[in-house]
Design a protein around this motif. Structure first.
Motif, PDB file in Angstrom:
ATOM      1  N   ALA A 183       0.828  -1.203   0.000  1.00  0.00           N
ATOM      2  CA  ALA A 183       0.000   0.000   0.000  1.00  0.00           C
ATOM      3  C   ALA A 183       0.862   1.253   0.000  1.00  0.00           C
ATOM      4  CB  ALA A 183      -0.938  -0.014   1.202  1.00  0.00           C
ATOM      5  N   LEU A 184       1.892   1.290   0.834  1.00  0.00           N
ATOM      6  CA  LEU A 184       2.757   2.461   0.915  1.00  0.00           C
ATOM      7  C   LEU A 184       3.439   2.769  -0.411  1.00  0.00           C
ATOM      8  CD1 LEU A 184       4.461   1.891   4.382  1.00  0.00           C
ATOM      9  CD2 LEU A 184       3.251   3.983   3.708  1.00  0.00           C
ATOM     10  N   PHE A 185       3.784   1.730  -1.167  1.00  0.00           N
ATOM     11  CA  PHE A 185       4.552   1.912  -2.404  1.00  0.00           C
ATOM     12  C   PHE A 185       3.682   1.864  -3.663  1.00  0.00           C
ATOM     13  CE2 PHE A 185       7.807   1.144   0.631  1.00  0.00           C
ATOM     14  CZ  PHE A 185       8.940   1.761   0.143  1.00  0.00           C
ATOM     15  N   ALA A 186       2.364   1.866  -3.509  1.00  0.00           N
ATOM     16  CA  ALA A 186       1.467   1.747  -4.663  1.00  0.00           C
ATOM     17  C   ALA A 186       1.728   2.864  -5.674  1.00  0.00           C
ATOM     18  CB  ALA A 186       0.017   1.775  -4.194  1.00  0.00           C
ATOM     19  N   SER A 187       2.022   2.477  -6.910  1.00  0.00           N
ATOM     20  CA  SER A 187       2.339   3.477  -7.943  1.00  0.00           C
ATOM     21  C   SER A 187       1.994   2.971  -9.338  1.00  0.00           C
ATOM     22  CB  SER A 187       3.832   3.844  -7.883  1.00  0.00           C
ATOM     23  OG  SER A 187       4.627   2.769  -8.351  1.00  0.00           O
ATOM     24  N   SER A 188       0.922   2.198  -9.454  1.00  0.00           N
ATOM     25  CA  SER A 188       0.595   1.663 -10.783  1.00  0.00           C
ATOM     26  C   SER A 188      -0.903   1.752 -11.056  1.00  0.00           C
ATOM     27  CB  SER A 188       1.099   0.221 -10.917  1.00  0.00           C
ATOM     28  OG  SER A 188       0.791  -0.572  -9.786  1.00  0.00           O
ATOM     29  N   PRO A 189      -1.432   2.978 -11.157  1.00  0.00           N
ATOM     30  CA  PRO A 189      -2.871   3.154 -11.338  1.00  0.00           C
ATOM     31  C   PRO A 189      -3.333   3.265 -12.787  1.00  0.00           C
ATOM     32  CG  PRO A 189      -1.885   5.282 -10.874  1.00  0.00           C
ATOM     33  CD  PRO A 189      -0.753   4.272 -10.886  1.00  0.00           C
ATOM     34  N   PHE A 190      -2.415   3.147 -13.752  1.00  0.00           N
ATOM     35  CA  PHE A 190      -2.785   3.347 -15.158  1.00  0.00           C
ATOM     36  C   PHE A 190      -2.491   2.096 -15.987  1.00  0.00           C
ATOM     37  CE2 PHE A 190      -1.310   7.651 -13.760  1.00  0.00           C
ATOM     38  CZ  PHE A 190      -2.568   8.245 -13.713  1.00  0.00           C
ATOM     39  N   THR A 191      -3.381   1.797 -16.909  1.00  0.00           N
ATOM     40  CA  THR A 191      -3.182   0.744 -17.897  1.00  0.00           C
ATOM     41  C   THR A 191      -3.588   1.269 -19.264  1.00  0.00           C
ATOM     42  OG1 THR A 191      -3.607  -1.029 -16.302  1.00  0.00           O
ATOM     43  CG2 THR A 191      -3.830  -1.589 -18.625  1.00  0.00           C
ATOM     44  N   GLU A 192      -2.666   1.219 -20.197  1.00  0.00           N
ATOM     45  CA  GLU A 192      -2.918   1.628 -21.579  1.00  0.00           C
ATOM     46  C   GLU A 192      -3.551   3.008 -21.652  1.00  0.00           C
ATOM     47  OE1 GLU A 192      -4.854  -1.641 -23.598  1.00  0.00           O
ATOM     48  OE2 GLU A 192      -3.383  -3.062 -22.801  1.00  0.00           O
ATOM     49  N   GLY A 193      -3.027   3.924 -20.813  1.00  0.00           N
ATOM     50  CA  GLY A 193      -3.389   5.323 -20.899  1.00  0.00           C
ATOM     51  C   GLY A 193      -4.558   5.768 -20.057  1.00  0.00           C
ATOM     52  N   LYS A 194      -5.181   4.855 -19.302  1.00  0.00           N
ATOM     53  CA  LYS A 194      -6.370   5.196 -18.524  1.00  0.00           C
ATOM     54  C   LYS A 194      -6.244   4.653 -17.101  1.00  0.00           C
ATOM     55  CE  LYS A 194      -8.618   6.914 -22.107  1.00  0.00           C
ATOM     56  NZ  LYS A 194      -8.944   8.371 -22.198  1.00  0.00           N
ATOM     57  N   PRO A 195      -6.948   5.261 -16.144  1.00  0.00           N
ATOM     58  CA  PRO A 195      -6.991   4.665 -14.808  1.00  0.00           C
ATOM     59  C   PRO A 195      -7.557   3.251 -14.877  1.00  0.00           C
ATOM     60  CG  PRO A 195      -7.802   6.921 -14.738  1.00  0.00           C
ATOM     61  CD  PRO A 195      -7.649   6.570 -16.189  1.00  0.00           C
ATOM     62  N   ASN A 196      -6.954   2.350 -14.112  1.00  0.00           N
ATOM     63  CA  ASN A 196      -7.344   0.938 -14.186  1.00  0.00           C
ATOM     64  C   ASN A 196      -8.174   0.472 -12.994  1.00  0.00           C
ATOM     65  OD1 ASN A 196      -5.377   0.575 -12.109  1.00  0.00           O
ATOM     66  ND2 ASN A 196      -3.773   0.240 -13.645  1.00  0.00           N
ATOM     67  N   GLY A 197      -8.470   1.373 -12.056  1.00  0.00           N
ATOM     68  CA  GLY A 197      -9.275   1.007 -10.905  1.00  0.00           C
ATOM     69  C   GLY A 197      -8.480   0.454  -9.739  1.00  0.00           C
ATOM     70  N   PHE A 198      -7.158   0.403  -9.871  1.00  0.00           N
ATOM     71  CA  PHE A 198      -6.294  -0.104  -8.809  1.00  0.00           C
ATOM     72  C   PHE A 198      -5.250   0.949  -8.463  1.00  0.00           C
ATOM     73  CE2 PHE A 198      -8.074  -3.838 -10.771  1.00  0.00           C
ATOM     74  CZ  PHE A 198      -8.314  -4.693  -9.705  1.00  0.00           C
ATOM     75  N   LYS A 199      -4.762   0.871  -7.231  1.00  0.00           N
ATOM     76  CA  LYS A 199      -3.627   1.707  -6.844  1.00  0.00           C
ATOM     77  C   LYS A 199      -2.320   0.987  -7.175  1.00  0.00           C
ATOM     78  CE  LYS A 199      -6.482   4.703  -5.055  1.00  0.00           C
ATOM     79  NZ  LYS A 199      -6.549   4.974  -3.598  1.00  0.00           N
ATOM     80  N   SER A 200      -2.343  -0.345  -7.056  1.00  0.00           N
ATOM     81  CA  SER A 200      -1.178  -1.156  -7.431  1.00  0.00           C
ATOM     82  C   SER A 200      -1.630  -2.257  -8.385  1.00  0.00           C
ATOM     83  CB  SER A 200      -0.495  -1.772  -6.202  1.00  0.00           C
ATOM     84  OG  SER A 200       0.572  -2.619  -6.620  1.00  0.00           O
TER      85      SER A 200
END
Length: 460
Positions: free
Chosen positions: A213-230
């Motif tokens: 949770a502290l390091f979550a840095s992957s909220p995008f997939t193929e140019g759009k928000p993906n619904g996840f923080k990681s």
């Protein structure tokens, strides 16, 4: 992932006891404990923001050649292709290696302090820019490729990756995304005895979703928000259940080297390395190999190198080899790379803090630990837990780590101790906003939905 180098053959394994002894040989006295930091980053063409292929005048191979010319690295060759770099004999034992989609990884040397590993990371990034700048290359610190499709990702000429690429779709739905579109930071730490290993492994596994949770840095997939923080962490949930996850057996009575060996023997193999070649045995049992019954290699017994190779293909949230690996963090910029070894060494390397960290989680049930693991990828700090949220646990984790680092009392030339590297995590717990939250706010705000800004924002 690990890079195999040709060397003199290692000893043949004759029994399960040899496997246990190999792990036990990793025990070190406290004054010899070290910190290893590994980090992966995406390489992209600055002009087009596209991923970088292996070949070509501005490819990954050219980048590695540049590092050899400017900075004294030496090549590791496989089937005529340069697949990694190593330092010259007598220099610190770091390596630079390639992940399947061209993610560029520094596997740092075992060092005494976080100050040293931070300096190593800084030197590596400066060297990457010295070699990559003239090629027009940039480096991205995120946990998941933010704009590129799976089809966009290049393929690195590393033979073990071909075996894994064929096998992954047979055992999960997201294994190829894990290989080609994720990046991570990892901290490697030592243990002093079997009991010390067990306590550290349990603490690492229980607290790992909080670190994720502290390091979550992957909220995008193929140019759009993906619904996840990681998204990186979510993808691991769907990669291969035989070799990933929270290892609930580690919390059971009787946990020790033998229990881990028995677990590892059951995890299907990927390959056997012989005479410079990888032999595809994906899905086979190391137990059969140990009994001389591996199909296609009947009568041949494994070596200790085979066992070491096999352990590199296990991917739980915390992994045991001859040291412990904390594996749950998204990739990030330099301040987050430095924060991870600070967090885990602060938590695990001071006896009083380690005890306190264990006391805090020892009554958590397997179901609670698994629920945290399942929900953190989407909700990060806002994941509910026992009437509160992971944000509350994250504050406790960072505060415990700060105490441990203060007790270590390793100071740099200015007199500052290792707590300085926790600063970005302290900002995150104070604001309750992860890197992913910050990026999403900018995407919906100042960027006005233009994802191209993420490259300037997260370039290293």
């Amino acid at each position: 992932m690990s890079t195999r180098q040709d060397a003199a053959p290692s000893e043949t394994i004759n029994s399960r006891n040899d496997l246990v002894a190999w792990i036990a040989a990793g025990e070190k006295p406290r004054d010899a404990w070290s910190i290893g930091t590994e980090h992966e980053k995406f390489v992209f063409h600055g002009a087009t923001r596209q991923p970088v292929a292996y070949d070509g005048e501005t490819g990954i191979n050219a980048l590695m050649s540049g590092l050899m010319k400017c900075c004294g690295w030496e090549p590791i060759i496989e089937d005529g292709n340069m697949i990694a770099l190593k330092r010259a004999i007598g220099e610190p034992g770091a390596t630079v290696s390639l992940e399947p989609g061209g993610q560029f990884e520094l596997s740092g040397a075992p060092l005494r302090t976080v100050h040293e590993t931070a300096a190593e990371t800084q030197q590596h990034l400066e060297q990457c820019h010295r070699a990559g700048g003239p090629l027009g290359l940039g480096f991205l610190g995120l946990g998941f490729a933010p704009t590129w499709t799976f089809e966009d990702m290049p393929r690195m000429p590393k033979k073990r990756y071909g075996i894994m690429t064929s096998y992954m779709p047979k055992v999960g739905t997201r294994g190829l995304d894990m290989m080609y579109r994720t990046a991570t930071i990892q901290a490697n730490l030592d243990f002093g005895s079997e009991a010390d290993m067990v306590k550290k492994l349990r603490v690492a596994l229980a607290w790992q979703p909080v670190a994720t949770a502290l390091f979550a840095s992957s909220p995008f997939t193929e140019g759009k928000p993906n619904g996840f923080k990681s998204m990186r962490s979510e993808i691991w949930r769907h990669t291969d259940p035989n070799r990933t996850g929270m290892m609930p057996f580690a919390f059971e009575e009787g946990m020790g080297y033998e229990a881990f060996v028995d677990y590892a023997l059951k995890v299907p193999m990927y390959f056997v390395y012989r005479d410079g070649h990888y032999i595809d045995v994906a899905g086979a049992s190391f137990a059969d190999f140990l009994a001389g019954k591996l199909v296609g290699l009947e009568g041949i017994l494994p070596t200790l190198d085979d066992w070491s190779d096999h352990l590199t293909t296990l991917f739980p949230e915390a992994r045991l080899k001859r040291f412990l690996e904390m594996r749950g963090a998204d990739g990030g910029r330099v301040e987050m790379i430095n924060a991870l070894p600070a967090l885990w060494s602060g938590l695990l390397y001071d006896a009083d803090v380690l005890d306190a960290a264990w006391d805090r989680v020892k009554d958590w049930t397997a179901d609670e630990r698994q629920k945290l693991r399942d929900e953190v990828p989407r909700l990060a700090l806002e994941t509910p837990f026992r009437g509160g949220h992971v944000a509350d646990l994250a504050r406790e984790m960072v505060e415990l780590a700060a105490k441990g680092l203060a007790n270590r009392n390793f100071c740099d030339s200015s007199g500052a101790d290792e707590r300085q590297y926790l600063a970005p995590l302290e900002d995150i717990v104070d604001s309750r906003r992860t890197v992913a939250d910050q990026l999403l706010e900018k995407y919906h705000g100042a960027w006005a939905g233009d994802i191209s800004w993420v490259f300037a924002e997260t370039a290293m």
